[in-house]
Design a protein around this motif. Structure first.
Motif, short mmCIF file in Angstrom:
data_model
loop_
_atom_site.label_atom_id
_atom_site.label_comp_id
_atom_site.label_asym_id
_atom_site.label_seq_id
_atom_site.Cartn_x
_atom_site.Cartn_y
_atom_site.Cartn_z
N ILE A 31 -0.81 -3.97 7.96
CA ILE A 31 -1.84 -4.58 8.82
C ILE A 31 -1.19 -5.08 10.11
N ASP A 32 -0.06 -5.74 9.98
CA ASP A 32 0.65 -6.27 11.13
C ASP A 32 1.15 -5.15 12.05
N ILE A 33 1.79 -4.15 11.47
CA ILE A 33 2.33 -3.03 12.26
C ILE A 33 1.22 -2.25 12.96
N ALA A 34 0.12 -2.02 12.24
CA ALA A 34 -1.00 -1.23 12.79
C ALA A 34 -1.91 -2.06 13.69
N ASP A 35 -1.66 -3.36 13.74
CA ASP A 35 -2.53 -4.28 14.49
C ASP A 35 -3.98 -4.11 14.05
N ALA A 36 -4.15 -3.96 12.73
CA ALA A 36 -5.48 -3.78 12.15
C ALA A 36 -6.08 -5.13 11.76
N GLN A 37 -7.36 -5.12 11.48
CA GLN A 37 -8.04 -6.35 11.08
C GLN A 37 -8.37 -6.37 9.60
N VAL A 38 -8.50 -5.20 8.98
CA VAL A 38 -8.81 -5.11 7.56
C VAL A 38 -8.00 -3.98 6.94
N GLY A 39 -7.85 -4.04 5.62
CA GLY A 39 -7.15 -2.97 4.92
C GLY A 39 -7.36 -3.08 3.42
N VAL A 40 -7.35 -1.95 2.74
CA VAL A 40 -7.52 -1.92 1.29
C VAL A 40 -6.65 -0.81 0.72
N PHE A 41 -5.96 -1.12 -0.39
CA PHE A 41 -5.28 -0.12 -1.19
C PHE A 41 -6.09 0.08 -2.44
N TYR A 42 -6.34 1.33 -2.78
CA TYR A 42 -7.05 1.65 -4.01
C TYR A 42 -6.13 2.43 -4.93
N ILE A 43 -6.42 2.35 -6.22
CA ILE A 43 -5.72 3.15 -7.21
C ILE A 43 -6.80 3.98 -7.94
N TYR A 44 -6.51 5.26 -8.14
CA TYR A 44 -7.46 6.14 -8.82
C TYR A 44 -7.29 5.96 -10.31
N GLU A 45 -8.36 5.55 -10.98
CA GLU A 45 -8.28 5.25 -12.40
C GLU A 45 -9.58 5.67 -13.08
N LYS A 46 -9.49 6.61 -14.00
CA LYS A 46 -10.64 7.05 -14.80
C LYS A 46 -11.84 7.46 -13.94
N GLY A 47 -11.60 8.26 -12.90
CA GLY A 47 -12.68 8.78 -12.08
C GLY A 47 -13.18 7.83 -11.01
N ASN A 48 -12.55 6.68 -10.86
CA ASN A 48 -12.98 5.71 -9.86
C ASN A 48 -11.79 5.20 -9.05
N LEU A 49 -12.09 4.75 -7.86
CA LEU A 49 -11.08 4.07 -7.07
C LEU A 49 -11.23 2.58 -7.33
N LYS A 50 -10.16 1.97 -7.80
CA LYS A 50 -10.16 0.55 -8.13
C LYS A 50 -9.32 -0.19 -7.08
N THR A 51 -9.81 -1.31 -6.60
CA THR A 51 -9.09 -2.08 -5.60
C THR A 51 -7.77 -2.58 -6.18
N LEU A 52 -6.69 -2.26 -5.49
CA LEU A 52 -5.37 -2.72 -5.90
C LEU A 52 -4.94 -3.91 -5.06
N SER A 53 -5.21 -3.83 -3.76
CA SER A 53 -4.86 -4.91 -2.84
C SER A 53 -5.77 -4.81 -1.63
N LYS A 54 -6.07 -5.96 -1.03
CA LYS A 54 -6.95 -5.94 0.15
C LYS A 54 -6.57 -7.05 1.10
N TYR A 55 -6.99 -6.87 2.34
CA TYR A 55 -6.74 -7.86 3.38
C TYR A 55 -8.00 -7.96 4.23
N SER A 56 -8.58 -9.12 4.28
CA SER A 56 -9.80 -9.40 5.07
C SER A 56 -10.98 -8.50 4.70
N VAL A 57 -11.12 -8.21 3.42
CA VAL A 57 -12.24 -7.39 2.94
C VAL A 57 -13.00 -8.21 1.90
N ASP A 58 -14.31 -8.22 2.04
CA ASP A 58 -15.18 -8.94 1.11
C ASP A 58 -15.04 -8.37 -0.29
#
Length: 71
Positions: A31-58
């Motif tokens: 987020i800092d390097i990209a000068d972004a305001q939001v970000g989310v990492f997802y992990i693919y698990e059993k046919g779905n993307l599950k939130t692994l980590s997030k920054y400024s996301v509801d």
């Protein structure tokens, strides 16, 4: 045999890595390097993307079925 023991130790260490912790640290850096305001990492698990980590996301959005990729 010695190499096999080393490899087994390496594999057991990989299993003990806290992926969530690494993702939390990495997302803050990205987020800092990209000068972004939001970000989310997802992990693919059993046919779905599950939130692994997030920054400024509801939580409601990141945990929603919006990213369900099951057939």
């Amino acid at each position: 045999m010695k190499k096999l023991k080393k490899f087994n130790l390496y594999l057991s260490e990989l299993n003990s890595v806290d992926v969530g912790f690494l993702a939390d640290r990495a997302i803050k850096q990205i987020i800092d390097i990209a000068d972004a305001q939001v970000g989310v990492f997802y992990i693919y698990e059993k046919g779905n993307l599950k939130t692994l980590s997030k920054y400024s996301v509801d939580k409601k959005l990141s945990d929603s079925d919006f990213f369900n990729v099951s057939p």
